[in-house]
Design a protein around this motif. Sequence first.
Motif, PDB file in Angstrom:
ATOM      1  N   GLU A 206       0.835  -1.209   0.000  1.00 50.63           N
ATOM      2  CA  GLU A 206       0.000   0.000   0.000  1.00 50.63           C
ATOM      3  C   GLU A 206       0.867   1.255   0.000  1.00 50.63           C
ATOM      4  N   LEU A 207       1.976   1.207   0.725  1.00 52.85           N
ATOM      5  CA  LEU A 207       2.891   2.350   0.742  1.00 52.85           C
ATOM      6  C   LEU A 207       3.516   2.544  -0.637  1.00 52.85           C
ATOM      7  N   GLU A 208       3.954   1.462  -1.265  1.00 54.18           N
ATOM      8  CA  GLU A 208       4.494   1.564  -2.618  1.00 54.18           C
ATOM      9  C   GLU A 208       3.466   2.158  -3.577  1.00 54.18           C
ATOM     10  N   GLN A 209       2.223   1.705  -3.455  1.00 54.59           N
ATOM     11  CA  GLN A 209       1.159   2.203  -4.320  1.00 54.59           C
ATOM     12  C   GLN A 209       0.906   3.688  -4.056  1.00 54.59           C
ATOM     13  N   ALA A 210       0.893   4.067  -2.792  1.00 54.30           N
ATOM     14  CA  ALA A 210       0.684   5.477  -2.442  1.00 54.30           C
ATOM     15  C   ALA A 210       1.779   6.346  -3.041  1.00 54.30           C
ATOM     16  N   PHE A 211       3.015   5.873  -2.979  1.00 51.08           N
ATOM     17  CA  PHE A 211       4.135   6.625  -3.543  1.00 51.08           C
ATOM     18  C   PHE A 211       3.990   6.718  -5.059  1.00 51.08           C
ATOM     19  N   ALA A 212       3.673   5.599  -5.692  1.00 48.20           N
ATOM     20  CA  ALA A 212       3.522   5.569  -7.150  1.00 48.20           C
ATOM     21  C   ALA A 212       2.366   6.442  -7.618  1.00 48.20           C
ATOM     22  N   GLU A 213       1.319   6.539  -6.799  1.00 52.44           N
ATOM     23  CA  GLU A 213       0.123   7.306  -7.170  1.00 52.44           C
ATOM     24  C   GLU A 213       0.125   8.720  -6.608  1.00 52.44           C
ATOM     25  N   ASP A 214       1.276   9.170  -6.120  1.00 50.27           N
ATOM     26  CA  ASP A 214       1.435  10.552  -5.649  1.00 50.27           C
ATOM     27  C   ASP A 214       0.481  10.889  -4.501  1.00 50.27           C
ATOM     28  N   ARG A 215       0.347   9.961  -3.533  1.00 50.88           N
ATOM     29  CA  ARG A 215      -0.519  10.215  -2.389  1.00 50.88           C
ATOM     30  C   ARG A 215       0.242  10.622  -1.133  1.00 50.88           C
ATOM     31  N   LEU A 216       1.532  10.796  -1.255  1.00 56.22           N
ATOM     32  CA  LEU A 216       2.310  11.354  -0.148  1.00 56.22           C
ATOM     33  C   LEU A 216       2.340  12.864  -0.335  1.00 56.22           C
ATOM     34  N   ARG A 217       2.312  13.572   0.749  1.00 57.39           N
ATOM     35  CA  ARG A 217       2.314  15.035   0.708  1.00 57.39           C
ATOM     36  C   ARG A 217       3.316  15.572   1.712  1.00 57.39           C
ATOM     37  N   LEU A 218       3.837  16.741   1.404  1.00 66.45           N
ATOM     38  CA  LEU A 218       4.668  17.435   2.378  1.00 66.45           C
ATOM     39  C   LEU A 218       3.849  18.513   3.056  1.00 66.45           C
ATOM     40  N   HIS A 219       4.005  18.579   4.340  1.00 68.54           N
ATOM     41  CA  HIS A 219       3.445  19.657   5.139  1.00 68.54           C
ATOM     42  C   HIS A 219       4.639  20.391   5.729  1.00 68.54           C
ATOM     43  N   TYR A 220       4.467  21.668   5.966  1.00 71.51           N
ATOM     44  CA  TYR A 220       5.582  22.485   6.443  1.00 71.51           C
ATOM     45  C   TYR A 220       5.231  23.064   7.802  1.00 71.51           C
ATOM     46  N   GLN A 221       6.017  22.660   8.798  1.00 68.59           N
ATOM     47  CA  GLN A 221       5.821  23.149  10.166  1.00 68.59           C
ATOM     48  C   GLN A 221       6.703  24.364  10.376  1.00 68.59           C
ATOM     49  N   PRO A 222       6.112  25.492  10.753  1.00 70.88           N
ATOM     50  CA  PRO A 222       6.915  26.704  10.928  1.00 70.88           C
ATOM     51  C   PRO A 222       7.896  26.585  12.089  1.00 70.88           C
ATOM     52  N   LYS A 223       9.042  27.203  11.916  1.00 73.14           N
ATOM     53  CA  LYS A 223      10.035  27.350  12.974  1.00 73.14           C
ATOM     54  C   LYS A 223      10.091  28.842  13.280  1.00 73.14           C
ATOM     55  N   VAL A 224       9.787  29.199  14.508  1.00 72.11           N
ATOM     56  CA  VAL A 224       9.645  30.597  14.890  1.00 72.11           C
ATOM     57  C   VAL A 224      10.837  31.035  15.737  1.00 72.11           C
ATOM     58  N   ASP A 225      11.400  32.181  15.380  1.00 71.18           N
ATOM     59  CA  ASP A 225      12.462  32.794  16.163  1.00 71.18           C
ATOM     60  C   ASP A 225      11.820  33.346  17.437  1.00 71.18           C
ATOM     61  N   THR A 226      12.218  32.832  18.581  1.00 71.69           N
ATOM     62  CA  THR A 226      11.578  33.247  19.830  1.00 71.69           C
ATOM     63  C   THR A 226      11.880  34.694  20.189  1.00 71.69           C
ATOM     64  N   GLY A 227      12.984  35.227  19.709  1.00 74.10           N
ATOM     65  CA  GLY A 227      13.313  36.616  19.995  1.00 74.10           C
ATOM     66  C   GLY A 227      12.437  37.595  19.235  1.00 74.10           C
ATOM     67  N   SER A 228      12.241  37.326  17.954  1.00 73.59           N
ATOM     68  CA  SER A 228      11.498  38.267  17.115  1.00 73.59           C
ATOM     69  C   SER A 228      10.041  37.857  16.901  1.00 73.59           C
ATOM     70  N   GLY A 229       9.760  36.580  17.123  1.00 73.29           N
ATOM     71  CA  GLY A 229       8.404  36.093  16.852  1.00 73.29           C
ATOM     72  C   GLY A 229       8.153  35.836  15.370  1.00 73.29           C
ATOM     73  N   GLN A 230       9.185  36.007  14.539  1.00 73.07           N
ATOM     74  CA  GLN A 230       9.055  35.812  13.097  1.00 73.07           C
ATOM     75  C   GLN A 230       9.353  34.362  12.712  1.00 73.07           C
ATOM     76  N   VAL A 231       8.704  33.934  11.651  1.00 76.95           N
ATOM     77  CA  VAL A 231       8.998  32.609  11.108  1.00 76.95           C
ATOM     78  C   VAL A 231      10.369  32.681  10.440  1.00 76.95           C
ATOM     79  N   SER A 232      11.283  31.853  10.913  1.00 77.01           N
ATOM     80  CA  SER A 232      12.638  31.858  10.366  1.00 77.01           C
ATOM     81  C   SER A 232      12.867  30.699   9.408  1.00 77.01           C
ATOM     82  N   GLY A 233      11.995  29.743   9.445  1.00 74.38           N
ATOM     83  CA  GLY A 233      12.140  28.589   8.574  1.00 74.38           C
ATOM     84  C   GLY A 233      10.974  27.649   8.763  1.00 74.38           C
TER      85      GLY A 233
END
Length: 117
Positions: free
Chosen positions: A8-35
């Motif tokens: 099922e994992l191979e099939q999911a990969f072949a059928e483009d069912r994996l996705r990337l999500h992006y978790q913000p990394k916040v600079d605690t000093g400035s409160g800005q997203v740094s990455g």
Amino acid sequence: MSAPSFQELEQAFAEDRLRLHYQPKVDTGSGQVSGVEALVRWRHPAHGLVSPGTFVPLAERCGAILPIGAWVLEEAVRQTTRWHRAGLDGLQVAVNVSVRQLAADAFVESVEAVLTT
């Protein structure tokens, strides 16, 4: 219901069912997203969102972590390029890699190739 299988994992990969999500990394000093950290997710048709704690070890045991890891890196670099072109030049993106990826003969060369494309 049983856990997702390697097939099922191979099939999911072949059928483009994996996705990337992006978790913000916040600079605690400035409160800005740094990455952001790129996190791979699998939406299974029967199981819903499968935890990386479930499917990443499965991928590592079966060798699928190498193509999945390569895809994650390539997709994260593509997204980073889009963000940089949109004016977010200082945004850094972290990508996790497995021990199997690090131990692969051409790991460094493959990362260099993705970064210079």
